[in-house]
Design a protein around this motif. Structure first.
Motif, mmCIF file in Angstrom:
data_model
loop_
_atom_site.group_PDB
_atom_site.id
_atom_site.type_symbol
_atom_site.label_atom_id
_atom_site.label_comp_id
_atom_site.label_asym_id
_atom_site.label_seq_id
_atom_site.Cartn_x
_atom_site.Cartn_y
_atom_site.Cartn_z
ATOM 1 N N PHE A 158 0.125 3.743 -11.108
ATOM 2 C CA PHE A 158 -0.902 3.674 -10.030
ATOM 3 C C PHE A 158 -0.316 3.506 -8.822
ATOM 4 O O PHE A 158 0.592 3.128 -8.585
ATOM 5 C CB PHE A 158 -1.968 2.621 -10.382
ATOM 6 C CG PHE A 158 -1.375 1.280 -10.165
ATOM 7 C CD1 PHE A 158 -1.677 0.568 -8.923
ATOM 8 C CD2 PHE A 158 -0.994 0.451 -11.223
ATOM 9 C CE1 PHE A 158 -1.094 -0.757 -8.979
ATOM 10 C CE2 PHE A 158 -0.451 -0.755 -11.107
ATOM 11 C CZ PHE A 158 -0.741 -1.423 -9.869
ATOM 12 N N ARG A 159 -1.125 3.920 -7.700
ATOM 13 C CA ARG A 159 -0.699 3.424 -6.272
ATOM 14 C C ARG A 159 -1.480 2.561 -5.676
ATOM 15 O O ARG A 159 -2.813 2.590 -5.724
ATOM 16 C CB ARG A 159 -0.911 5.048 -5.569
ATOM 17 C CG ARG A 159 0.025 5.166 -4.410
ATOM 18 C CD ARG A 159 -0.210 6.764 -3.902
ATOM 19 N NE ARG A 159 0.912 7.587 -4.770
ATOM 20 C CZ ARG A 159 2.238 7.744 -4.125
ATOM 21 N NH1 ARG A 159 2.675 6.803 -3.467
ATOM 22 N NH2 ARG A 159 2.962 8.463 -5.199
ATOM 23 N N ALA A 160 -0.720 1.631 -4.950
ATOM 24 C CA ALA A 160 -1.566 0.568 -4.353
ATOM 25 C C ALA A 160 -2.230 0.960 -3.155
ATOM 26 O O ALA A 160 -1.657 1.985 -2.568
ATOM 27 C CB ALA A 160 -0.579 -0.696 -4.097
ATOM 28 N N VAL A 161 -3.484 0.218 -2.765
ATOM 29 C CA VAL A 161 -4.158 0.713 -1.854
ATOM 30 C C VAL A 161 -4.434 -0.454 -0.964
ATOM 31 O O VAL A 161 -4.291 -1.639 -1.147
ATOM 32 C CB VAL A 161 -5.675 0.860 -2.159
ATOM 33 C CG1 VAL A 161 -6.667 1.392 -1.256
ATOM 34 C CG2 VAL A 161 -5.490 2.146 -3.295
ATOM 35 N N SER A 162 -4.327 -0.255 0.571
ATOM 36 C CA SER A 162 -4.430 -1.492 1.386
ATOM 37 C C SER A 162 -5.641 -2.143 1.762
ATOM 38 O O SER A 162 -6.682 -1.551 1.350
ATOM 39 C CB SER A 162 -3.964 -1.009 2.795
ATOM 40 O OG SER A 162 -4.797 -1.077 3.753
ATOM 41 N N GLY A 163 -5.597 -3.426 1.679
ATOM 42 C CA GLY A 163 -6.563 -4.230 2.043
ATOM 43 C C GLY A 163 -7.948 -4.326 0.994
ATOM 44 O O GLY A 163 -8.791 -5.004 1.334
ATOM 45 N N ALA A 220 1.061 -1.067 0.085
ATOM 46 C CA ALA A 220 -0.035 -0.054 0.038
ATOM 47 C C ALA A 220 0.778 1.270 -0.024
ATOM 48 O O ALA A 220 1.805 1.397 0.670
ATOM 49 C CB ALA A 220 -0.889 -0.013 1.233
ATOM 50 N N GLY A 221 0.498 2.110 -0.762
ATOM 51 C CA GLY A 221 1.146 3.465 -0.688
ATOM 52 C C GLY A 221 2.216 3.559 -1.914
ATOM 53 O O GLY A 221 2.702 4.669 -2.168
ATOM 54 N N GLU A 222 2.897 2.386 -2.320
ATOM 55 C CA GLU A 222 3.826 2.126 -3.248
ATOM 56 C C GLU A 222 3.239 2.793 -4.556
ATOM 57 O O GLU A 222 2.129 2.110 -4.958
ATOM 58 C CB GLU A 222 4.451 1.064 -3.291
ATOM 59 C CG GLU A 222 5.659 0.350 -4.192
ATOM 60 C CD GLU A 222 6.752 0.833 -3.683
ATOM 61 O OE1 GLU A 222 7.699 0.457 -4.461
ATOM 62 O OE2 GLU A 222 7.066 1.130 -2.486
ATOM 63 N N ARG A 223 4.221 3.410 -5.436
ATOM 64 C CA ARG A 223 3.563 3.615 -6.672
ATOM 65 C C ARG A 223 4.324 2.649 -7.753
ATOM 66 O O ARG A 223 5.449 2.171 -7.690
ATOM 67 C CB ARG A 223 4.241 4.943 -7.571
ATOM 68 C CG ARG A 223 3.338 5.559 -8.398
ATOM 69 C CD ARG A 223 3.464 6.832 -8.713
ATOM 70 N NE ARG A 223 5.113 7.131 -8.945
ATOM 71 C CZ ARG A 223 5.789 8.186 -8.593
ATOM 72 N NH1 ARG A 223 5.134 9.089 -7.849
ATOM 73 N NH2 ARG A 223 7.022 8.398 -8.853
ATOM 74 N N TYR A 224 3.345 2.086 -8.470
ATOM 75 C CA TYR A 224 3.704 0.987 -9.532
ATOM 76 C C TYR A 224 3.622 1.603 -11.081
ATOM 77 O O TYR A 224 2.764 2.411 -11.274
ATOM 78 C CB TYR A 224 2.820 0.005 -9.468
ATOM 79 C CG TYR A 224 3.036 -0.758 -8.041
ATOM 80 C CD1 TYR A 224 4.034 -1.689 -8.078
ATOM 81 C CD2 TYR A 224 2.412 -0.328 -6.849
ATOM 82 C CE1 TYR A 224 4.565 -2.206 -6.864
ATOM 83 C CE2 TYR A 224 2.816 -0.978 -5.639
ATOM 84 C CZ TYR A 224 3.690 -1.923 -5.663
ATOM 85 O OH TYR A 224 4.004 -2.337 -4.294
ATOM 86 N N ALA A 225 4.361 1.256 -11.798
ATOM 87 C CA ALA A 225 4.229 1.513 -13.283
ATOM 88 C C ALA A 225 3.877 0.480 -14.103
ATOM 89 O O ALA A 225 4.333 -0.635 -13.780
ATOM 90 C CB ALA A 225 5.828 2.132 -13.649
ATOM 91 N N VAL A 226 3.064 0.735 -15.101
ATOM 92 C CA VAL A 226 2.857 -0.461 -15.864
ATOM 93 C C VAL A 226 3.229 -0.080 -17.417
ATOM 94 O O VAL A 226 3.689 1.012 -17.680
ATOM 95 C CB VAL A 226 1.094 -0.475 -16.111
ATOM 96 C CG1 VAL A 226 0.506 -1.371 -16.981
ATOM 97 C CG2 VAL A 226 0.643 -0.440 -14.625
ATOM 98 N N TRP A 227 3.621 -1.118 -18.001
ATOM 99 C CA TRP A 227 4.167 -1.024 -19.303
ATOM 100 C C TRP A 227 3.895 -2.219 -20.310
ATOM 101 O O TRP A 227 3.604 -3.311 -19.870
ATOM 102 C CB TRP A 227 5.932 -0.833 -19.279
ATOM 103 C CG TRP A 227 6.252 -1.677 -18.249
ATOM 104 C CD1 TRP A 227 6.757 -1.140 -16.807
ATOM 105 C CD2 TRP A 227 6.915 -2.934 -18.207
ATOM 106 N NE1 TRP A 227 7.395 -2.330 -16.162
ATOM 107 C CE2 TRP A 227 7.447 -3.319 -16.903
ATOM 108 C CE3 TRP A 227 6.788 -4.006 -19.123
ATOM 109 C CZ2 TRP A 227 7.860 -4.452 -16.595
ATOM 110 C CZ3 TRP A 227 7.405 -5.020 -19.003
ATOM 111 C CH2 TRP A 227 8.182 -5.467 -17.557
ATOM 112 N N LEU A 228 4.102 -1.907 -21.477
ATOM 113 C CA LEU A 228 4.254 -3.191 -22.442
ATOM 114 C C LEU A 228 5.434 -3.204 -23.028
ATOM 115 O O LEU A 228 6.228 -2.166 -23.097
ATOM 116 C CB LEU A 228 3.133 -2.655 -23.637
ATOM 117 C CG LEU A 228 1.664 -2.731 -23.437
ATOM 118 C CD1 LEU A 228 0.915 -2.401 -24.661
ATOM 119 C CD2 LEU A 228 1.233 -4.064 -22.892
#
Lengths: 215, 173
Positions: free
Chosen positions: A175-180, A154-162
């Motif tokens: 996007f930023r992950a949300v907890s739970g 949670a809170g960490e930012r993730y990058a999506v790619w092809l």
């Protein structure tokens, strides 16, 4: 004439900053420097260099050490290996191939159903505790990507790619992950579906967290 | 996210970057670690990390060379620490400390700049400064007037400064 004095004393400035002048000449140079800002600036520049000289080891300057001639090839090999591993994800080679075959079969099956929502993709690589599934949809301007995911930090930012066949990545967004709870993110990348070999998600350090083969 | 073109994207990019900077990176790594195998390892690892982080390279901020050296510095520190864990080395200074790596980098830069000097210029600096020989003796040995030794020392320092600047060194650094 200042110019004449400069012509006379400038060539002594090297010896001056290195402390190599005899007393009389040192005093004469000093007197000129007191009167001439140009030579003073020059002496200051040379002085900075002179202060670096003690750090060098004169026994090392005769010839530059060279690596073995095949180092260039070894550099390319190492990067080439990493490029292949990146395409396959973290799995060992055999397992990665198996995952690719499975993903291909799944894609084929879903593709036959001709779903307008695009094709479902399975993440062959996912950390323990993370559940994720994706969907990609080929559109005129590129590829629409939908990811449903739970369990990321949670809170960490993730990058999506092809990923393209050469190993290059085309970013689709972050996007930023949300907890739970599970989240659904929709993103897009300006790459035709047919030109993508993998869909991936990486963390802020750039490490691949989720990877789905698209071939 | 992806600002412009990724650095070191293709094999040709890598080849030319290696041709341009591989030898220098090796020289710096060897100067820091005093071990040819480890120095070659540093070069390989540096290019690998650079390739991985290629999208973060921004030519607006600095040259490819500066960026590669920044990466190499970290790799050298990692290597020295790893080596110290395996076999504690008896050295006056621990090469894995950032300060020691920084000093090695300055030393290597100055030595490299000295190598780039014209042989006549390098010679007078080595004789008068590093060997501490009197101007008269050096002049006699080279068969030139003392005044010429003195002006060569001056031009040697000026060229040295230029060579250092070409390598990205600045007064502030």
């Amino acid at each position: 004439m200042r110019d004449e004095a400069c012509r006379r004393w400038r060539p002594s400035l090297g010896a001056y900053v290195l402390g190599q002048l005899g007393e009389d000449e040192r005093i004469a140079v000093q007197a000129h420097l007191d009167a001439c800002s140009g030579c003073r600036a020059e002496a200051a520049e040379l002085g900075t260099v002179a202060r670096l000289l003690p750090s060098a080891d004169p026994s090392r300057i005769e010839r530059a050490p060279a690596p073995r001639p095949d180092l260039a090839d070894r550099v390319l090999d190492r990067v080439g290996q990493a490029r292949r591993e990146r395409t396959r994800g973290w799995l060992p080679r055999a397992a990665a191939t198996a995952a690719a075959v499975l993903a291909f079969a799944a894609g084929l099956f879903l593709g036959l159903r001709g779903d307008d929502a695009g094709e479902r993709v399975t993440f062959g690589v996912a950390p323990a505790g993370v559940t994720a599934e994706g969907r990609v949809r080929d559109l005129a301007w590129g590829t629409e990507i939908e990811i449903r995911v739970a369990g990321l930090e949670a809170g960490e930012r993730y990058a999506v790619w092809l990923e393209e066949p050469g190993g290059d990545r085309v970013p689709a967004g972050t996007f930023r992950a949300v907890s739970g709870r599970e989240i659904t993110v929709t993103l897009a990348a300006g790459l035709p579906r047919g030109s993508a070999v993998a869909l991936g998600v990486s963390d802020e350090e750039g490490a691949t967290v989720l990877l789905a083969s698209l071939v | 996210m992806r600002a412009g073109r990724r650095a070191l994207r293709t094999e040709a990019d890598l080849r030319s970057a290696y041709a341009e900077h591989g030898g220098e990176l090796y020289g710096f790594a060897l100067r820091s670690l005093e071990d040819r195998e480890l120095a070659e390892e540093v070069v390989q690892e540096t290019f690998l990390r650079a390739w991985r982080a290629g999208s973060r390279f921004d030519p607006e901020i600095g040259s490819l060379r500066t960026w590669l050296f920044a990466i190499a510095r970290n790799v050298v520190i990692d290597q020295a620490r790893a080596r110290a864990r395996v076999a504690p080395v008896e050295r006056a200074e621990f090469p894995g400390e950032p300060d020691a790596v920084e000093r090695a980098l300055v030393a290597w830069q100055v030595e490299e700049a000295l190598r780039r000097l014209a042989p006549d210029h390098r010679r007078v600096l080595v004789e008068t400064y590093y060997r501490g020989r009197p101007y008269a003796e050096v002049a006699a040995e080279l068969g030139i007037p003392e005044g010429t030794v003195k002006s060569r020392v001056y031009y040697a320092l000026r060229s040295l400064r230029l060579a250092l600047e070409e390598m990205g060194w600045t007064d502030e650094g």
